[in-house]
Scaffold this motif. Structure first.
Motif, PDB file in Angstrom:
ATOM      1  N   VAL A  44       0.787  -1.285   0.025  1.00  0.00           N
ATOM      2  CA  VAL A  44       0.236  -0.078  -0.058  1.00  0.00           C
ATOM      3  C   VAL A  44       0.865   1.299  -0.035  1.00  0.00           C
ATOM      4  O   VAL A  44       1.817   1.240   0.766  1.00  0.00           O
ATOM      5  N   LEU A  45       0.491   2.229  -0.810  1.00  0.00           N
ATOM      6  CA  LEU A  45       1.316   3.435  -1.070  1.00  0.00           C
ATOM      7  C   LEU A  45       0.567   4.593  -0.089  1.00  0.00           C
ATOM      8  O   LEU A  45      -0.527   4.930  -0.374  1.00  0.00           O
ATOM      9  N   LYS A  46       1.174   5.157   0.972  1.00  0.00           N
ATOM     10  CA  LYS A  46       0.401   5.899   1.895  1.00  0.00           C
ATOM     11  C   LYS A  46       1.004   7.308   1.894  1.00  0.00           C
ATOM     12  O   LYS A  46       2.208   7.540   2.461  1.00  0.00           O
ATOM     13  N   PRO A  47       0.104   8.175   1.609  1.00  0.00           N
ATOM     14  CA  PRO A  47       0.744   9.798   1.816  1.00  0.00           C
ATOM     15  C   PRO A  47       0.468  10.177   3.211  1.00  0.00           C
ATOM     16  O   PRO A  47      -0.252   9.454   4.005  1.00  0.00           O
ATOM     17  N   GLN A  48       0.954  11.326   3.438  1.00  0.00           N
ATOM     18  CA  GLN A  48       0.735  11.964   4.827  1.00  0.00           C
ATOM     19  C   GLN A  48      -0.778  12.643   5.030  1.00  0.00           C
ATOM     20  O   GLN A  48      -0.706  13.874   5.092  1.00  0.00           O
ATOM     21  N   ARG A  49      -1.490  11.693   4.901  1.00  0.00           N
ATOM     22  CA  ARG A  49      -2.906  12.373   4.984  1.00  0.00           C
ATOM     23  C   ARG A  49      -3.741  11.283   5.855  1.00  0.00           C
ATOM     24  O   ARG A  49      -3.694  10.414   6.011  1.00  0.00           O
ATOM     25  N   GLU A  50      -4.889  12.041   6.583  1.00  0.00           N
ATOM     26  CA  GLU A  50      -5.735  11.376   7.163  1.00  0.00           C
ATOM     27  C   GLU A  50      -7.180  11.664   6.536  1.00  0.00           C
ATOM     28  O   GLU A  50      -7.350  12.405   5.859  1.00  0.00           O
ATOM     29  N   GLY A  51      -8.251  10.750   7.114  1.00  0.00           N
ATOM     30  CA  GLY A  51      -9.718  10.951   6.629  1.00  0.00           C
ATOM     31  C   GLY A  51     -10.318  10.116   5.476  1.00  0.00           C
ATOM     32  O   GLY A  51     -11.303   9.959   5.056  1.00  0.00           O
ATOM     33  N   GLY A  52      -9.178   9.092   5.298  1.00  0.00           N
ATOM     34  CA  GLY A  52      -9.659   8.049   3.978  1.00  0.00           C
ATOM     35  C   GLY A  52      -9.606   8.352   2.794  1.00  0.00           C
ATOM     36  O   GLY A  52      -9.890   9.748   2.364  1.00  0.00           O
ATOM     37  N   GLY A  53      -9.426   7.231   1.820  1.00  0.00           N
ATOM     38  CA  GLY A  53      -9.598   7.689   0.364  1.00  0.00           C
ATOM     39  C   GLY A  53      -8.383   8.330  -0.161  1.00  0.00           C
ATOM     40  O   GLY A  53      -8.378   8.570  -1.319  1.00  0.00           O
ATOM     41  N   ASN A  54      -7.178   8.221   0.440  1.00  0.00           N
ATOM     42  CA  ASN A  54      -6.085   8.688   0.148  1.00  0.00           C
ATOM     43  C   ASN A  54      -4.877   7.674  -0.258  1.00  0.00           C
ATOM     44  O   ASN A  54      -3.850   8.157  -0.956  1.00  0.00           O
ATOM     45  N   ASN A  55      -5.187   6.507   0.145  1.00  0.00           N
ATOM     46  CA  ASN A  55      -3.883   5.453  -0.458  1.00  0.00           C
ATOM     47  C   ASN A  55      -3.816   5.001  -1.602  1.00  0.00           C
ATOM     48  O   ASN A  55      -4.958   4.954  -2.231  1.00  0.00           O
ATOM     49  N   VAL A  56      -2.922   4.479  -2.084  1.00  0.00           N
ATOM     50  CA  VAL A  56      -2.851   3.749  -3.379  1.00  0.00           C
ATOM     51  C   VAL A  56      -2.600   2.415  -3.306  1.00  0.00           C
ATOM     52  O   VAL A  56      -1.871   1.879  -2.464  1.00  0.00           O
ATOM     53  N   VAL A 110      -0.187   1.106  -7.469  1.00  0.00           N
ATOM     54  CA  VAL A 110       1.184   1.439  -6.455  1.00  0.00           C
ATOM     55  C   VAL A 110       2.134   1.518  -7.618  1.00  0.00           C
ATOM     56  O   VAL A 110       3.217   2.444  -7.532  1.00  0.00           O
ATOM     57  N   ALA A 111       2.582   0.592  -8.717  1.00  0.00           N
ATOM     58  CA  ALA A 111       3.563   0.490  -9.543  1.00  0.00           C
ATOM     59  C   ALA A 111       3.497   1.642 -10.552  1.00  0.00           C
ATOM     60  O   ALA A 111       4.594   2.158 -10.813  1.00  0.00           O
TER      61      ALA A 111
END
Length: 486
Positions: free
Chosen positions: A372-384, A389-390
């Motif tokens: 999972v690719l995760k940015p510095q965000r909260e609140g849902g719906g942000n991950n890749v 991902v590739a």
């Protein structure tokens, strides 16, 4: 082939039984505040029942109890990080150069540190989110907790978590399984979280001061927020709650007086509780008035939940660095505490523009379904997720922006068959997977912890093909754990 848990009761209903119990339960939810405002057809005068699964989800008792027991240690970990300026400065140094939102938060943090902190006490209402994880071929008894993330700002569902358990108690009785209610654990999340705010209010020691809720301009998760307000009034009728948005505060509703007391529309504020302010789109004004309000709050004598340091302690980059060998040992002297925390960590990898980050990126490009690719965000719906991902990592090759993400191993929880109930939709019998959140309450200053407790739980469930499961974000459903011994 994914591992499976058995439903807590038979869910093979005939159509008339299903229709009757679903109709009754929808009405029960509407009449007991298990509700949200519609994003599709918003009106301030109407609500829908919140999506839910029909029966509670089977969950191993041993792992549930481990999560409960671990929470005060998670609280302490966040407390120690939040009070370690050098750790936050070093850990977020690269992130601050490539992620403007985190950089702006950190700018407020350094400004207040340089000026001198007006309020030494901070309140943390924390939620640690975990899933069951193991390899598909392993027996169910081998499934262990794996930490997804720790939420330090706007950790919601203190109302909807316990109310889901009450809804499921109603369902189980309607289905003739009242003898199994003891397997639904008690849940005092609302009382505990509001009790934490009231403890902070008492520490502030100004009987006429109010508790300020920072809310969105438009609130969809209204019941979860309002029931916190009502519970505060129930526990102490003398404490008033006021609700304002960051925009309202930045446009003149808030001022600091000469003693750095926070005054909102004439009321001195004892405690500031953020249910907003965790995402860039919650600071929309071109003149930066929301950021001005955030800085004003941080400069004030009000007790913050969270303070800016607690907010930063919950960033994904901090979580990733803590999982590296040797870093938890910098936070804790006790080897036993380190071992307990590390036992629930999953694989987390830096994506900084260096050899280590390049190796992690290449690893994920080769097998994107595993990460999972995760940015510095909260609140849902942000991950890749998945093949994307590739694609994203290829686009970011050589780009400093890559360092604004972290990489995490995909957690493979067991599947469970259940009925998904949503507004204006027919019940769906689907394979689901769940994420357990444990609440914690911690109050302290840089020298000592004044209060540290576990504060109840919540369970969110999603269709197994959905990448994310935030109920407030429209992706998941309310649930509650049904404890079994595997």
């Amino acid at each position: 082939m994914s591992a499976r848990l058995e439903p807590c009761v038979s869910i093979d209903f005939d159509s008339s039984t299903l229709d009757e119990v679903v109709t009754k339960t929808k009405d029960w939810a509407l009449m007991h505040g298990v509700c949200m405002r519609s994003r599709q057809n918003f009106s301030p005068d109407s609500i829908n029942f919140a999506p839910f699964v029909l029966v509670p989800s089977t969950f191993p008792r041993k792992e549930f109890e481990k999560a409960i027991e671990l929470q005060t240690l998670v609280n302490e970990m966040i407390y120690r990080i939040a009070n370690n300026y050098e750790f936050l400065k070093t850990t977020l140094a690269i992130t601050n150069t490539v992620d403007p939102f985190t950089a702006q938060l950190f700018k407020i943090y350094t400004t207040v540190q340089e000026e001198g902190v007006s309020q030494a006490i901070a309140l943390g209402l924390i939620r640690s989110d975990v899933m069951l994880g193991a390899e598909p071929e392993m027996p169910l008894s081998s499934f262990k907790l794996r930490q997804v993330e720790v939420n330090t700002i706007a950790a919601g569902f203190g109302w909807l978590g316990p109310s889901s358990g009450r809804l499921h108690r109603f369902v189980m009785q309607e289905l003739g399984h009242g003898d199994k209610l003891q397997q639904l654990p008690e849940n005092n999340a609302l009382e505990a979280l509001c009790g934490g705010m009231l403890k902070a209010w008492e520490i502030y020691n100004q009987p006429r001061a109010v508790i300020l809720f920072i809310v969105e301009d438009t609130t969809y998760n209204i019941c979860d927020q309002r029931f916190h307000e009502f519970e505060i009034r129930r526990q102490n009728p003398n404490v008033r709650v006021v609700r304002r948005s960051l925009t309202q505060l930045g446009r003149g509703a808030a001022v600091l007086d000469a003693e750095r007391k926070l005054i909102v529309d004439g009321h001195e504020v004892a405690v500031v509780y953020f249910r907003c302010g965790y995402a860039p789109d919650q600071y929309p004004s071109a003149d930066g008035c929301e950021w001005d309000a955030r800085l004003m709050i941080e400069r004030s004598k009000a007790i913050k939940c969270p303070s800016i340091s607690y907010h930063l302690a919950g960033t994904k980059k901090v979580q990733q660095v803590l999982a590296e060998p040797g870093f938890l040992e910098r936070i804790f002297d006790e080897a036993e505490k380190v071992a307990k925390l590390r036992d629930v960590f999953t694989g987390l990898y830096s994506l900084d523009l260096d050899e280590e980050g390049d190796r992690a990126a290449e690893m994920a490009i080769a097998n994107p379904e595993k990460y999972v690719l995760k940015p510095q965000r909260e609140g849902g719906g942000n991950n890749v997720y998945g093949k994307e991902v590739a694609e994203v990592l290829k686009q970011l090759k050589g780009n400093p922006e890559r360092a604004s993400y972290i990489l995490m191993d995909v957690i493979q929880p067991p599947l469970l068959r259940n009925w998904m109930i949503r507004p204006s939709t027919q019940p769906m019998l689907v394979d689901t997977l769940s994420e357990l959140g444990i609440f914690g309450v911690i109050i302290g200053n840089s020298k000592e912890i004044l209060h540290n407790s576990m504060g109840g739980h919540m369970l969110r469930t999603k269709i197994h093909t959905a990448n994310e499961g935030g109920v407030a974000a429209g992706l998941g459903a309310l649930d509650s754990p049904f404890l079994v011994d595997l």
